[in-house]
Enzyme design. Structure first.
Site, PDB file in Angstrom:
ATOM      1  N   ASP A   9      30.757 -35.389 -26.002  1.00 58.03           N
ATOM      2  CA  ASP A   9      30.843 -35.486 -27.457  1.00 58.03           C
ATOM      3  C   ASP A   9      30.375 -36.869 -27.898  1.00 58.03           C
ATOM      4  OD1 ASP A   9      31.390 -35.027 -30.095  1.00 58.03           O
ATOM      5  OD2 ASP A   9      33.580 -35.086 -29.883  1.00 58.03           O
ATOM      6  N   MET A  10      29.299 -36.914 -28.677  1.00 51.64           N
ATOM      7  CA  MET A  10      28.768 -38.197 -29.148  1.00 51.64           C
ATOM      8  C   MET A  10      29.773 -38.846 -30.099  1.00 51.64           C
ATOM      9  SD  MET A  10      25.941 -38.469 -27.568  1.00 51.64           S
ATOM     10  CE  MET A  10      25.303 -39.921 -28.407  1.00 51.64           C
ATOM     11  N   ASP A 103      25.826 -32.536 -31.561  1.00 53.74           N
ATOM     12  CA  ASP A 103      26.208 -33.705 -30.742  1.00 53.74           C
ATOM     13  C   ASP A 103      27.313 -33.391 -29.741  1.00 53.74           C
ATOM     14  OD1 ASP A 103      28.397 -33.529 -32.559  1.00 53.74           O
ATOM     15  OD2 ASP A 103      28.805 -35.652 -32.251  1.00 53.74           O
ATOM     16  N   GLU A 104      27.441 -32.127 -29.376  1.00 52.85           N
ATOM     17  CA  GLU A 104      28.569 -31.745 -28.530  1.00 52.85           C
ATOM     18  C   GLU A 104      28.160 -30.599 -27.609  1.00 52.85           C
ATOM     19  OE1 GLU A 104      31.879 -30.769 -31.117  1.00 52.85           O
ATOM     20  OE2 GLU A 104      32.901 -29.845 -29.421  1.00 52.85           O
TER      21      GLU A 104
HETATM   22 MG   LIG Z   1      30.986 -36.109 -32.067  1.00 53.20          MG
END
Ligand SMILES: [Mg+2]
Length: 384
Positions: A9-10, A103-104
Site C-alpha cells: 500500500d503506497m 496504489d494497493e
Molecule cells: Mg495507499
C-alpha cells in the site's frame, strides 16, 4: 501449506507524488482533491494529517483546518503513470498480483523462492529507486492479516503477522479494523457493548450471523485468523514455475530429479488452482559460473497433473549432459490454456488440425465457450 501473502500500500500516494514532483511542497501540508465547492479530499500528506485532515473530508473543512495548506487538483494521468511503474515491479516478482486500487495490491508469493521479508524489502527499495516514493508492506498467511499488517506502522512500514501472534495481536483493535465491518456495523456492535476484537471474540457464531447474515461467518473466522480468499490475478498468466538455489552445488542427477518431482507437485497444484492446463515444460539450470541454461519440451496434449509434468521434466534432465556443477534448478510450465485438448473432440477433427497448426492455446483463449464452434466453422472455411 500455509500461503505467503503480501499486501502493498503506497503511503499518501497522490500527495507524495505531488511532493516528489514539486520539491517545494516537501515537508508541507499538501491536500489533493476536488477543489470546487463540493469537492472532497482524495489524499493528503502526513504533514496535513497533523491538522486533522483526512481523505473523504469535504474540502472546505480541510481549508478551514489548515488555511496555509497547499491545495492541489487531482492529476489522475500522472498518478496512473507512477502506478504503472510500481505494478511493473510487482509483476516482476510474481504473476500472482491482485490490484486492489491504483496504489494497493495483494501478492501471493507462496511459490517465490525467497523469504517474504526479503521480497518486501526488495519491493520497498525498487519502488523508492524508481519513483522516490515510500510504500508500506504487510506480510501474513492470508489477505485480511496482510492488509492489517501493511496498515500497522505507516508510512514506510514493514510488518509481519505470523500464526502464533493471532488472535492476541488483534484483541485490542477496534472492530472497524476487521475487513467486513464498516461504520454502520460498528455502530450496531457498539450498541450491544462491543468495541474491540477482544469483545467480538466472545460472541458465538450464531450471534454474528444474526447481526450480519452470511458475512457473520466470515467475520467470525477472520478474527480467528482464518481467511481463505485467494489472490485473484487480473492478468493472463503466461507461465507458472518454481526454482531453488541449492544448498550445495551438485552434479548428482538423482538429486536434481528429486527437486523436479517436488516442483512438479507445486506447479500442478497451482495449475489446478488457476484452472489451467499446460503443454510446455521447461527445466532451468544455473551453473556454478552463474550461466543460465534452459531446455523445453512441448507435448501433444494438455497436462496439469504432477506425474505428467514430472515425466516430461525428468526426460529433459535425463538427456541433459551436465558439464558443470549446478547451483540452481527450476521448473516452469507455459503454453497455458483454460481448456484441455480432449474437450475439443466434439469438434470436427479437421478443425482441431487447423487450430493445432496455429497456437492452440491462443486460439482457445480467444474462443472460450460456445463461440468456439461458430468461430471454428468460420476458421475451417478460411482454411479450406
Ligand atoms: Mg495507499
Amino acid at each position: 501449506m500455509k500461503r505467503k501473502i503480501i499486501h502493498v500500500d503506497m503511503d499518501a500516494f497522490f500527495a507524495s507524488i505531488e511532493q516528489q514532483d514539486n520539491p517545494e511542497y516537501r515537508g508541507k501540508p499538501v491536500i489533493v482533491g476536488g477543489l470546487s465547492g463540493r469537492g472532497v479530499v482524495s489524499t493528503c500528506s502526513y504533514e496535513a494529517r497533523k491538522y486533522g485532515i483526512h481523505s473523504a473530508m469535504p474540502m472546505y473543512m480541510a481549508k478551514k483546518l489548515c488555511p496555509q495548506g497547499i491545495f492541489l487538483p487531482v492529476r489522475r494521468k500522472r498518478y496512473e503513470e507512477v502506478s504503472e511503474q510500481i505494478f511493473k515491479i510487482l509483476y516482476d516478482i510474481t504473476p500472482f498480483v491482485e490490484p486492489v486500487s491504483i496504489d494497493e495490491a495483494y501478492l501471493d508469493v507462496t511459490h517465490v523462492d525467497k523469504n517474504p521479508e526479503d521480497i518486501a524489502l526488495e519491493i520497498k527499495k525498487r519502488v523508492k529507486d524508481a519513483t522516490g516514493l515510500t510504500v508500506s508492506v504487510g506480510i501474513s498467511y492470508n489477505k485480511f492479516l496482510a492488509k492489517l499488517a501493511s496498515d500497522w506502522n505507516k508510512p514506510d512500514g514493514l510488518m509481519v503477522i505470523t500464526e502464533d501472534m493471532v488472535p492476541e495481536i488483534l484483541k485490542p483493535l477496534p472492530v472497524t479494523k476487521v475487513h467486513g465491518i464498516g461504520e454502520k456495523s460498528a455502530e450496531k456492535l457498539r450498541s450491544i457493548g462491543i468495541e474491540t476484537v477482544e469483545d467480538l471474540l466472545k460472541l458465538p457464531q450464531e450471534n454474528l450471523i444474526e447481526l450480519f447474515g452470511k458475512t457473520g461467518v466470515e467475520i467470525y473466522n477472520r478474527i480467528r485468523g482464518i481467511d481463505e480468499r485467494p489472490v485473484e490475478t487480473m492478468r493472463e498468466i503466461k507461465s507458472i514455475g518454481k526454482e531453488k538455489t541449492l544448498e550445495k552445488d551438485t552434479k548428482n542427477k538423482e538429486l536434481l530429479i528429486q527437486h523436479l518431482k517436488e516442483f512438479s507437485e507445486i506447479v500442478s497444484e497451482e495449475l489446478i488452482k488457476e484452472r489451467l492446463y499446460c503443454r510446455t515444460v521447461t527445466v532451468k539450470i544455473k551453473t556454478a559460473d552463474f550461466a543460465v541454461h534452459t531446455k523445453s519440451k512441448t507435448v501433444d496434449k494438455y497436462i496439469r497433473f504432477s506425474e505428467d509434468i514430472y515425466e516430461v521434466a525428468k526426460g529433459i534432465l535425463e538427456e541433459w549432459k551436465l558439464e558443470q556443477y549446478v547451483r540452481l534448478i527450476g521448473l516452469s510450465v507455459s503454453n497455458l490454456s483454460p481448456v484441455k485438448y480432449e474437450q475439443l473432440s466434439f469438434l470436427d477433427k479437421r478443425l482441431v488440425k487447423v487450430i493445432k497448426a496455429g497456437n492452440l492455446a491462443e486460439e482457445i483463449n480467444k474462443r472460450i465457450g460456445k463461440k468456439i464452434i461458430k468461430k471454428g466453422s468460420e476458421l475451417l472455411k478460411d482454411n479450406k
